[in-house]
Design a protein around this motif. Sequence first.
Motif, PDB file in Angstrom:
ATOM      1  N   ARG A 108       0.836  -1.217   0.000  1.00  0.00           N
ATOM      2  CA  ARG A 108       0.000   0.000   0.000  1.00  0.00           C
ATOM      3  C   ARG A 108       0.862   1.254   0.000  1.00  0.00           C
ATOM      4  NH1 ARG A 108      -5.442  -1.777   2.197  1.00  0.00           N
ATOM      5  NH2 ARG A 108      -5.094  -4.000   1.981  1.00  0.00           N
ATOM      6  N   CYS A 109       0.309   2.318  -0.528  1.00  0.00           N
ATOM      7  CA  CYS A 109       1.084   3.555  -0.565  1.00  0.00           C
ATOM      8  C   CYS A 109       0.174   4.766  -0.528  1.00  0.00           C
ATOM      9  CB  CYS A 109       1.956   3.604  -1.807  1.00  0.00           C
ATOM     10  SG  CYS A 109       3.168   4.940  -1.682  1.00  0.00           S
ATOM     11  N   ASN A 110       0.695   5.841   0.052  1.00  0.00           N
ATOM     12  CA  ASN A 110      -0.049   7.104   0.134  1.00  0.00           C
ATOM     13  C   ASN A 110       0.300   8.049  -1.020  1.00  0.00           C
ATOM     14  OD1 ASN A 110       2.523   7.205   1.146  1.00  0.00           O
ATOM     15  ND2 ASN A 110       2.019   8.406   2.951  1.00  0.00           N
ATOM     16  N   LEU A 111       1.222   7.647  -1.895  1.00  0.00           N
ATOM     17  CA  LEU A 111       1.471   8.399  -3.126  1.00  0.00           C
ATOM     18  C   LEU A 111       1.067   7.518  -4.309  1.00  0.00           C
ATOM     19  CD1 LEU A 111       4.950  10.138  -2.463  1.00  0.00           C
ATOM     20  CD2 LEU A 111       2.653  11.001  -1.987  1.00  0.00           C
ATOM     21  N   ARG A 112       1.088   8.108  -5.476  1.00  0.00           N
ATOM     22  CA  ARG A 112       0.743   7.373  -6.707  1.00  0.00           C
ATOM     23  C   ARG A 112       1.774   7.712  -7.773  1.00  0.00           C
ATOM     24  NH1 ARG A 112      -1.770   5.138  -3.800  1.00  0.00           N
ATOM     25  NH2 ARG A 112      -3.965   4.557  -3.686  1.00  0.00           N
ATOM     26  N   CYS A 113       3.050   7.470  -7.458  1.00  0.00           N
ATOM     27  CA  CYS A 113       4.095   7.899  -8.392  1.00  0.00           C
ATOM     28  C   CYS A 113       3.845   7.307  -9.775  1.00  0.00           C
ATOM     29  CB  CYS A 113       5.465   7.505  -7.880  1.00  0.00           C
ATOM     30  SG  CYS A 113       5.798   8.217  -6.275  1.00  0.00           S
ATOM     31  N   PHE A 114       3.889   8.195 -10.727  1.00  0.00           N
ATOM     32  CA  PHE A 114       3.652   7.907 -12.129  1.00  0.00           C
ATOM     33  C   PHE A 114       4.415   6.668 -12.626  1.00  0.00           C
ATOM     34  CE2 PHE A 114       5.692   8.756 -16.227  1.00  0.00           C
ATOM     35  CZ  PHE A 114       4.591   8.823 -17.055  1.00  0.00           C
ATOM     36  N   TYR A 115       5.689   6.530 -12.218  1.00  0.00           N
ATOM     37  CA  TYR A 115       6.548   5.455 -12.735  1.00  0.00           C
ATOM     38  C   TYR A 115       6.346   4.146 -11.983  1.00  0.00           C
ATOM     39  CZ  TYR A 115       9.063   7.565  -8.835  1.00  0.00           C
ATOM     40  OH  TYR A 115       9.358   8.103  -7.611  1.00  0.00           O
ATOM     41  N   CYS A 116       5.564   4.184 -10.905  1.00  0.00           N
ATOM     42  CA  CYS A 116       5.441   3.007 -10.026  1.00  0.00           C
ATOM     43  C   CYS A 116       4.067   2.347 -10.103  1.00  0.00           C
ATOM     44  CB  CYS A 116       5.737   3.434  -8.594  1.00  0.00           C
ATOM     45  SG  CYS A 116       5.632   2.135  -7.368  1.00  0.00           S
ATOM     46  N   MET A 117       3.034   3.161 -10.224  1.00  0.00           N
ATOM     47  CA  MET A 117       1.686   2.569 -10.239  1.00  0.00           C
ATOM     48  C   MET A 117       0.697   3.481 -10.965  1.00  0.00           C
ATOM     49  SD  MET A 117       0.388   3.125  -6.323  1.00  0.00           S
ATOM     50  CE  MET A 117       1.545   2.160  -5.408  1.00  0.00           C
ATOM     51  N   PRO A 118      -0.389   2.904 -11.475  1.00  0.00           N
ATOM     52  CA  PRO A 118      -1.402   3.747 -12.110  1.00  0.00           C
ATOM     53  C   PRO A 118      -2.127   4.596 -11.076  1.00  0.00           C
ATOM     54  CG  PRO A 118      -2.031   1.421 -12.175  1.00  0.00           C
ATOM     55  CD  PRO A 118      -0.711   1.483 -11.500  1.00  0.00           C
TER      56      PRO A 118
ATOM     57  N   GLY B 248       8.601  -0.870   0.581  1.00  0.00           N
ATOM     58  CA  GLY B 248       7.199  -1.190   0.348  1.00  0.00           C
ATOM     59  C   GLY B 248       6.893  -1.015  -1.135  1.00  0.00           C
ATOM     60  N   GLY B 249       5.700  -0.601  -1.409  1.00  0.00           N
ATOM     61  CA  GLY B 249       4.783   0.299  -0.782  1.00  0.00           C
ATOM     62  C   GLY B 249       5.495   1.272   0.145  1.00  0.00           C
ATOM     63  N   GLU B 250       4.684   1.972   0.895  1.00  0.00           N
ATOM     64  CA  GLU B 250       5.285   2.903   1.838  1.00  0.00           C
ATOM     65  C   GLU B 250       5.292   2.256   3.225  1.00  0.00           C
ATOM     66  OE1 GLU B 250       7.112   5.440   1.921  1.00  0.00           O
ATOM     67  OE2 GLU B 250       6.981   5.565   4.091  1.00  0.00           O
TER      68      GLU B 250
ATOM     69  N   THR C 178      11.869   5.144   1.996  1.00  0.00           N
ATOM     70  CA  THR C 178      10.579   5.756   2.314  1.00  0.00           C
ATOM     71  C   THR C 178      10.320   6.951   1.404  1.00  0.00           C
ATOM     72  OG1 THR C 178       9.326   6.944   4.041  1.00  0.00           O
ATOM     73  CG2 THR C 178      11.714   7.089   4.168  1.00  0.00           C
ATOM     74  N   ASN C 179       9.043   7.252   1.208  1.00  0.00           N
ATOM     75  CA  ASN C 179       8.742   8.467   0.438  1.00  0.00           C
ATOM     76  C   ASN C 179       8.752   9.704   1.322  1.00  0.00           C
ATOM     77  OD1 ASN C 179       6.164   8.627   1.710  1.00  0.00           O
ATOM     78  ND2 ASN C 179       5.176   7.473   0.070  1.00  0.00           N
ATOM     79  N   GLY C 180       8.873   9.526   2.639  1.00  0.00           N
ATOM     80  CA  GLY C 180       9.071  10.663   3.530  1.00  0.00           C
ATOM     81  C   GLY C 180       7.818  11.404   3.942  1.00  0.00           C
TER      82      GLY C 180
ATOM     83  N   MET D  57       6.186  -1.507  -8.873  1.00  0.00           N
ATOM     84  CA  MET D  57       7.337  -1.605  -7.976  1.00  0.00           C
ATOM     85  C   MET D  57       6.892  -1.621  -6.518  1.00  0.00           C
ATOM     86  SD  MET D  57      10.563  -1.961  -8.295  1.00  0.00           S
ATOM     87  CE  MET D  57      11.579  -1.082  -9.449  1.00  0.00           C
ATOM     88  N   SER D  58       5.672  -1.161  -6.243  1.00  0.00           N
ATOM     89  CA  SER D  58       5.205  -1.144  -4.851  1.00  0.00           C
ATOM     90  C   SER D  58       5.010  -2.561  -4.318  1.00  0.00           C
ATOM     91  CB  SER D  58       3.890  -0.369  -4.745  1.00  0.00           C
ATOM     92  OG  SER D  58       2.879  -1.078  -5.433  1.00  0.00           O
ATOM     93  N   THR D  59       4.920  -3.552  -5.202  1.00  0.00           N
ATOM     94  CA  THR D  59       4.799  -4.932  -4.715  1.00  0.00           C
ATOM     95  C   THR D  59       6.188  -5.535  -4.447  1.00  0.00           C
ATOM     96  OG1 THR D  59       4.851  -5.875  -6.957  1.00  0.00           O
ATOM     97  CG2 THR D  59       2.690  -5.324  -6.073  1.00  0.00           C
TER      98      THR D  59
HETATM   99 FE1  SF4 Z   1       5.913   6.229  -5.090  1.00  0.00          FE
HETATM  100 FE2  SF4 Z   1       7.181   4.552  -3.409  1.00  0.00          FE
HETATM  101 FE3  SF4 Z   1       4.545   4.777  -3.410  1.00  0.00          FE
HETATM  102 FE4  SF4 Z   1       5.713   3.624  -5.480  1.00  0.00          FE
HETATM  103  S1  SF4 Z   1       5.693   2.841  -3.436  1.00  0.00           S
HETATM  104  S2  SF4 Z   1       3.999   5.105  -5.512  1.00  0.00           S
HETATM  105  S3  SF4 Z   1       7.600   4.828  -5.556  1.00  0.00           S
HETATM  106  S4  SF4 Z   1       6.010   6.399  -2.928  1.00  0.00           S
END
Ligand code: SF4
Length: 329
Positions: free
Chosen positions: A20-30, A67-69, A96-98, A324-326
């Motif tokens: 799971r993640c609180n961001l949706r980085c373009f290069y990592c997930m839709p 992670g994920g985050e 971490t994404n910080g 990549m989050s997996t």
């Molecule tokens: Fe971004 Fe990391 Fe979240 Fe992927 S797992 S969307 S790289 S913050």
Amino acid sequence: MLFDNHGRQINYVRIAVTDRCNLRCFYCMPEEGIQYMPKKDLLTYEEIVRLVTLLAQMGISKVRFTGGEPFVRKDFMRLVQSVSTINGITNIHLTTNGVLTAPHVKELQKAGVKSVNLSLDTLDKKRFESITRRDEFDNVMETLDLLLSEGITVKLNAVVMEGKNTEDILPLVTFTKSKLVSVRFIEEMPFNGKGNHNPTLHWNHHKILDHIRSAYPTLSKLKDEANSTSYNYAIPGHHGNVGVIAAFSRTFCGTCDRIRITAQGTLKTCLYDDGVLNIRDLMRAGVSDDELKATLLKAFKNRARDGFEAEQQRKTGRGVSESMSTIGG
Ligand code: SF4
Ligand code: SAM
């Protein structure tokens, strides 16, 4: 010491504690439509501690949580603290994404975490939002300042993406003049969760380095740490330094010292493989410690030679495209 079938020492495990993640980085997930795995499918903290204890007995001394985050998983610091007490584990690191990290920086330091990789692809607040699809830039910068003030080593991970942040490369290099950080520019890999493998790489490590050198001709090569995945460079007068990670070109496989565990307990002996066995299932079926160690050893003695071979051997027969989050990076 633990060696694989190609004579490479394995001493480093990277563990994704959640997908799971609180961001949706373009290069990592839709942006939308992500199917997170059910929580019951994640390795529990107790299972992770058992696994790391066995890996430490086998010769692994370094752990990275990712992670994920990691900080979106409840009580993540409890896991960090437990793992920090395991015999043989001498280095704990974190990626971490910080966004949620700042309140935990002091605890991280107390738990002996000496180095944190912080993902930051731009120093521009607006572009940060366009890349991560969330307005969290200020929280990340607060985390960065706190980490540095607590004396924790910080590496900034910046994925270089055509049409997204190539104008950020030089400002990030300039940032190292006053800040004691290593900025590592990472080739974009097709781990973006979109299901369609797109292997086009516009900015490879040569192009990134040439671009930096055009503005900083005095760039000089540093001696890289053994097993480093980045080629590192100093710039006279800068407190920090810069590095380039040829993650898609895969130039570093010959000295690869790491294995990965996904959030659902799949062992990956290469970033580019699609998993060689599921440790969670074995544990939940009642495997003994000795049996598990023997099974892990067998997998370590059957590693692909490099990321190209691992990708070719994927059971799906298709190239990488999962998020990549997996995996955890
Ligand atoms: Fe971004 Fe990391 Fe979240 Fe992927 S797992 S969307 S790289 S913050
Ligand atoms: N959420 C945390 C973070 O972003 O730092 C940890 C997990 S994230 C998957 C780990 C690292 O993988 C990050 O530094 C991120 O930049 C990198 N990453 C994610 N997708 C990538 C991709 N497609 N190509 C290259 N690096 C990628």
